[in-house]
Write a protein that holds these residues in place. Structure first.
Motif, PDB file in Angstrom:
ATOM      1  N   ALA A  67       0.941  -1.211   0.034  1.00  0.00           N
ATOM      2  CA  ALA A  67      -0.197  -0.226   0.174  1.00  0.00           C
ATOM      3  C   ALA A  67       0.250   1.533  -0.159  1.00  0.00           C
ATOM      4  N   THR A  68       1.896   1.081   0.760  1.00  0.00           N
ATOM      5  CA  THR A  68       2.599   2.669   0.724  1.00  0.00           C
ATOM      6  C   THR A  68       3.378   2.425  -0.775  1.00  0.00           C
ATOM      7  N   SER A  69       3.914   1.967  -0.838  1.00  0.00           N
ATOM      8  CA  SER A  69       4.947   1.699  -2.022  1.00  0.00           C
ATOM      9  C   SER A  69       3.860   2.235  -3.059  1.00  0.00           C
ATOM     10  N   VAL A  70       2.287   1.744  -3.383  1.00  0.00           N
ATOM     11  CA  VAL A  70       1.612   2.049  -5.162  1.00  0.00           C
ATOM     12  C   VAL A  70       1.319   3.504  -4.675  1.00  0.00           C
ATOM     13  N   PHE A  71       0.397   3.878  -3.823  1.00  0.00           N
ATOM     14  CA  PHE A  71      -0.094   5.497  -2.988  1.00  0.00           C
ATOM     15  C   PHE A  71       0.846   6.651  -2.681  1.00  0.00           C
ATOM     16  N   LEU A  72       2.071   5.421  -2.674  1.00  0.00           N
ATOM     17  CA  LEU A  72       2.763   7.235  -2.609  1.00  0.00           C
ATOM     18  C   LEU A  72       3.352   6.837  -3.227  1.00  0.00           C
ATOM     19  N   SER A  73       3.255   7.251  -4.661  1.00  0.00           N
ATOM     20  CA  SER A  73       4.588   6.616  -5.840  1.00  0.00           C
ATOM     21  C   SER A  73       4.342   8.066  -6.459  1.00  0.00           C
ATOM     22  N   PRO A 113       8.833  -9.671  16.300  1.00  0.00           N
ATOM     23  CA  PRO A 113       7.433  -9.399  16.397  1.00  0.00           C
ATOM     24  C   PRO A 113       6.613  -8.834  15.478  1.00  0.00           C
ATOM     25  N   PRO A 114       5.860  -9.443  15.962  1.00  0.00           N
ATOM     26  CA  PRO A 114       4.986  -9.242  14.461  1.00  0.00           C
ATOM     27  C   PRO A 114       4.977  -7.447  14.304  1.00  0.00           C
ATOM     28  N   VAL A 115       4.994  -6.483  14.986  1.00  0.00           N
ATOM     29  CA  VAL A 115       4.942  -5.430  14.894  1.00  0.00           C
ATOM     30  C   VAL A 115       6.270  -4.166  14.195  1.00  0.00           C
ATOM     31  N   LEU A 116       6.964  -4.773  14.200  1.00  0.00           N
ATOM     32  CA  LEU A 116       8.157  -4.477  13.969  1.00  0.00           C
ATOM     33  C   LEU A 116       8.238  -4.325  12.823  1.00  0.00           C
ATOM     34  N   LEU A 117       8.046  -6.281  12.318  1.00  0.00           N
ATOM     35  CA  LEU A 117       7.783  -6.414  11.005  1.00  0.00           C
ATOM     36  C   LEU A 117       6.936  -5.432   9.876  1.00  0.00           C
ATOM     37  N   GLY A 118       5.706  -5.038  10.089  1.00  0.00           N
ATOM     38  CA  GLY A 118       4.692  -3.916   9.996  1.00  0.00           C
ATOM     39  C   GLY A 118       5.139  -2.758  10.372  1.00  0.00           C
ATOM     40  N   VAL A 119       6.279  -2.454  11.111  1.00  0.00           N
ATOM     41  CA  VAL A 119       6.495  -0.858  10.817  1.00  0.00           C
ATOM     42  C   VAL A 119       7.718  -0.856   9.499  1.00  0.00           C
ATOM     43  N   LEU A 120       9.055  -1.891   9.737  1.00  0.00           N
ATOM     44  CA  LEU A 120       9.992  -2.099   8.705  1.00  0.00           C
ATOM     45  C   LEU A 120       9.408  -1.846   7.614  1.00  0.00           C
ATOM     46  N   ALA A 121       8.436  -3.076   7.207  1.00  0.00           N
ATOM     47  CA  ALA A 121       7.735  -3.197   5.971  1.00  0.00           C
ATOM     48  C   ALA A 121       7.183  -1.696   4.968  1.00  0.00           C
ATOM     49  N   MET A 122       6.610  -0.699   6.549  1.00  0.00           N
ATOM     50  CA  MET A 122       5.315   0.439   6.026  1.00  0.00           C
ATOM     51  C   MET A 122       6.576   1.129   5.755  1.00  0.00           C
ATOM     52  N   THR A 123       7.361   1.705   6.488  1.00  0.00           N
ATOM     53  CA  THR A 123       8.660   2.664   5.923  1.00  0.00           C
ATOM     54  C   THR A 123       9.647   2.339   4.641  1.00  0.00           C
ATOM     55  N   ALA A 124       9.630   1.071   4.336  1.00  0.00           N
ATOM     56  CA  ALA A 124      10.769   0.019   2.872  1.00  0.00           C
ATOM     57  C   ALA A 124       9.900   0.862   2.670  1.00  0.00           C
ATOM     58  N   GLY A 125       8.029   0.831   1.982  1.00  0.00           N
ATOM     59  CA  GLY A 125       7.821   0.578   1.423  1.00  0.00           C
ATOM     60  C   GLY A 125       7.487   2.491   0.411  1.00  0.00           C
ATOM     61  N   VAL A 126       7.311   3.507   1.528  1.00  0.00           N
ATOM     62  CA  VAL A 126       7.397   5.237   1.900  1.00  0.00           C
ATOM     63  C   VAL A 126       8.550   5.257   0.647  1.00  0.00           C
ATOM     64  N   CYS A 127       9.703   4.309   0.674  1.00  0.00           N
ATOM     65  CA  CYS A 127      11.237   5.014   0.721  1.00  0.00           C
ATOM     66  C   CYS A 127      11.181   4.102  -1.098  1.00  0.00           C
ATOM     67  N   THR A 128      10.016   2.844  -1.728  1.00  0.00           N
ATOM     68  CA  THR A 128      10.674   2.925  -2.905  1.00  0.00           C
ATOM     69  C   THR A 128      11.021   3.718  -4.088  1.00  0.00           C
ATOM     70  N   PRO A 129      12.260   3.126  -4.214  1.00  0.00           N
ATOM     71  CA  PRO A 129      12.587   4.224  -5.697  1.00  0.00           C
ATOM     72  C   PRO A 129      11.926   3.849  -6.886  1.00  0.00           C
ATOM     73  N   PRO A 130      11.029   5.101  -7.723  1.00  0.00           N
ATOM     74  CA  PRO A 130      11.112   4.827  -8.867  1.00  0.00           C
ATOM     75  C   PRO A 130      11.202   4.385  -9.219  1.00  0.00           C
ATOM     76  N   LEU A 131      12.058   3.662 -10.120  1.00  0.00           N
ATOM     77  CA  LEU A 131      12.852   3.227 -11.357  1.00  0.00           C
ATOM     78  C   LEU A 131      12.452   2.951 -12.109  1.00  0.00           C
ATOM     79  N   GLY A 132      11.133   2.720 -12.726  1.00  0.00           N
ATOM     80  CA  GLY A 132      10.489   2.667 -13.657  1.00  0.00           C
ATOM     81  C   GLY A 132       9.456   3.985 -14.089  1.00  0.00           C
ATOM     82  N   PRO A 133       8.794   4.873 -13.647  1.00  0.00           N
ATOM     83  CA  PRO A 133       9.136   6.041 -14.145  1.00  0.00           C
ATOM     84  C   PRO A 133      10.148   6.807 -14.628  1.00  0.00           C
ATOM     85  N   VAL A 134      10.766   7.138 -13.290  1.00  0.00           N
ATOM     86  CA  VAL A 134      12.532   7.643 -14.220  1.00  0.00           C
ATOM     87  C   VAL A 134      12.739   6.787 -15.080  1.00  0.00           C
TER      88      VAL A 134
END
Length: 425
Positions: A67-73, A113-134
């Motif tokens: 979700a964070t990777s797609v919608f913040l693209s 802990p699942p919470v830690l996984l969720g935080v890390l995954a969500m933050t990673a999604g926020v930072c996903t570099p848009p290599l395709g559009p670039v």
């Protein structure tokens, strides 16, 4: 190319695209980074499941990541347009790689802990570099001639399709040798190395893909005067891309369900491979044909073909026929997305092209997620024939919407003709 212009007697070759100065290196670098996107989702899902022993946790973590990777693209693409890829991409890729490495580290052994996984995954999604559009924006700068640009976009689309086939295969090799978390770690290295190679390539030196601030502020499509989705070409391109995503998201689940109902569950992978093969063939053929009609005029037609093929797929008597029909449906996928990207690119000023392409990218990915969820609610309640017909509706409906915009079509076609006139020697 103007719709009234005669088609060239011979379309430029794919080799001509790669012979464009600095294109091969930039394209290869971008593909190396984008291979990470083919590996990380499956690797991360398996790694989280191994670390927690829970498919529900794995699904939740992947939902946050996706979700964070797609919608913040579009927001990340806006940063690219504003600051240029040489300044904006390295921090994104560096943060993304570090977070993926952290996810690999914590999922290497059980007990995280699942919470830690969720935080890390969500933050990673926020930072996903848009290599395709670039890369697609860079193509429009490296290859100003429209026929050659169409072929460049087709090559890019086919290569991306193959990456999403190759990525899971590589994950299979990795988990055969070690733990799934290693696939996440490899993905972090790929995206960082690929991004750094791209931003250091000659194609981006001297402001090669830097934002054109003055240009972005000029013209009727400037983001300050009109939001990008208010631009007819971008809106229609995103609409068609979303329809393709909806169809593909539903098709993935329907293929699995169909194969299991016919006692051939393992055949689902081969049917989906046929879809990718058909898309690759369609993309290459689409780039090779010297079309007379403009990109805007052709935009809805591949969606019609995809929808019609999906409607027929539900009538398949067995998985072998289904594979053939799905391969035929795939022929329309790459042309639909390539044309959508081209229409978005030619509908806006240079300084916002990355963001326009990101909206198309977001639309197809979001559509895929929604399509899977929607078909998941129907597949146990309706017959396969009805489910495949329902999956075909978005493509046919969106094509109808785009067809019913003659005034907008003329405006975008005139804009494309003006750009062609500028790019001709």
């Amino acid at each position: 190319m103007s719709p009234s212009s005669p088609a060239p007697s011979r379309a430029p070759s794919y080799a001509a695209v790669l012979r464009t100065p600095h294109a091969a290196r930039a394209f290869g670098s971008a593909l190396l980074g984008r291979l990470s996107y083919g590996m990380v989702p499956l690797s991360l899902m398996l790694a989280v499941n191994d670390a927690t022993g829970s498919y529900s946790v794995a699904g939740s973590v992947m939902a946050l990541f996706g979700a964070t990777s797609v919608f913040l693209s579009p927001a990340r693409a806006a940063l690219i347009d504003r600051y240029g890829p040489r300044r904006a991409l390295p921090p994104m890729a560096g943060s993304y790689a570090v977070l993926l490495a952290a996810l690999a580290y914590v999922t290497w052994r059980p007990g995280v802990p699942p919470v830690l996984l969720g935080v890390l995954a969500m933050t990673a999604g926020v930072c996903t570099p848009p290599l395709g559009p670039v890369m697609r924006t860079l193509w429009s700068r490296l290859v100003p001639e429209r026929e050659l640009l169409r072929r460049a976009y087709s090559l890019d689309g086919v290569a991306e399709e193959l990456l999403f086939v190759t990525g899971p295969l590589l994950v299979g090799v990795v988990i055969g040798l070690t733990v799934p978390a290693a696939g996440v770690a490899i993905g972090s290295v790929l995206v960082l190395v690929g991004t750094l190679a791209l931003v250091s390539s000659p194609a981006l030196r001297g402001g090669g893909a830097a934002p054109a601030a003055k240009e972005a502020g000029a013209g009727p499509d400037a983001p300050g005067r009109q939001r990008l989705l208010g631009v007819v070409g971008v809106r229609h391109a995103a609409l068609v891309a979303a329809a393709v995503g909806l169809c593909l998201g539903g098709l993935d689940l329907l293929v699995v369900a169909f194969a299991e109902q016919h006692g051939r569950g393992s055949a689902a992978a081969w049917v989906l491979a046929a879809l990718s093969a058909g898309s690759a063939v369609g993309g290459l053929a689409h780039g090779a044909v010297p079309w007379r009609a403009s990109n805007r005029a052709r935009l809805p037609w591949p969606a019609v073909g995809l929808g019609a093929a999906l409607a027929v797929a539900g009538l398949s008597p067995d998985v072998y026929v289904l594979a053939g029909v799905v391969a035929a449906a795939g022929v329309f996928v790459a042309p639909a997305l390539t044309t959508a990207y081209l229409v978005a690119d030619e509908s806006v000023a240079e300084g916002v092209r990355t963001r326009a392409g990101a909206w198309v990218n977001t639309a197809v990915n979001a559509g895929s997620s929604v399509g899977t969820a929607a078909v998941g609610l129907l597949v146990d309640r309706l017959s396969p024939v009805v489910c495949f017909a329902v999956a075909a509706v978005p493509a046919l409906l969106c094509a109808a919407v785009v067809f019913r915009a003659p005034a907008a079509r003329g405006a975008v076609d005139r804009a494309g003709a003006a750009r062609d006139a500028v790019s001709r020697p």
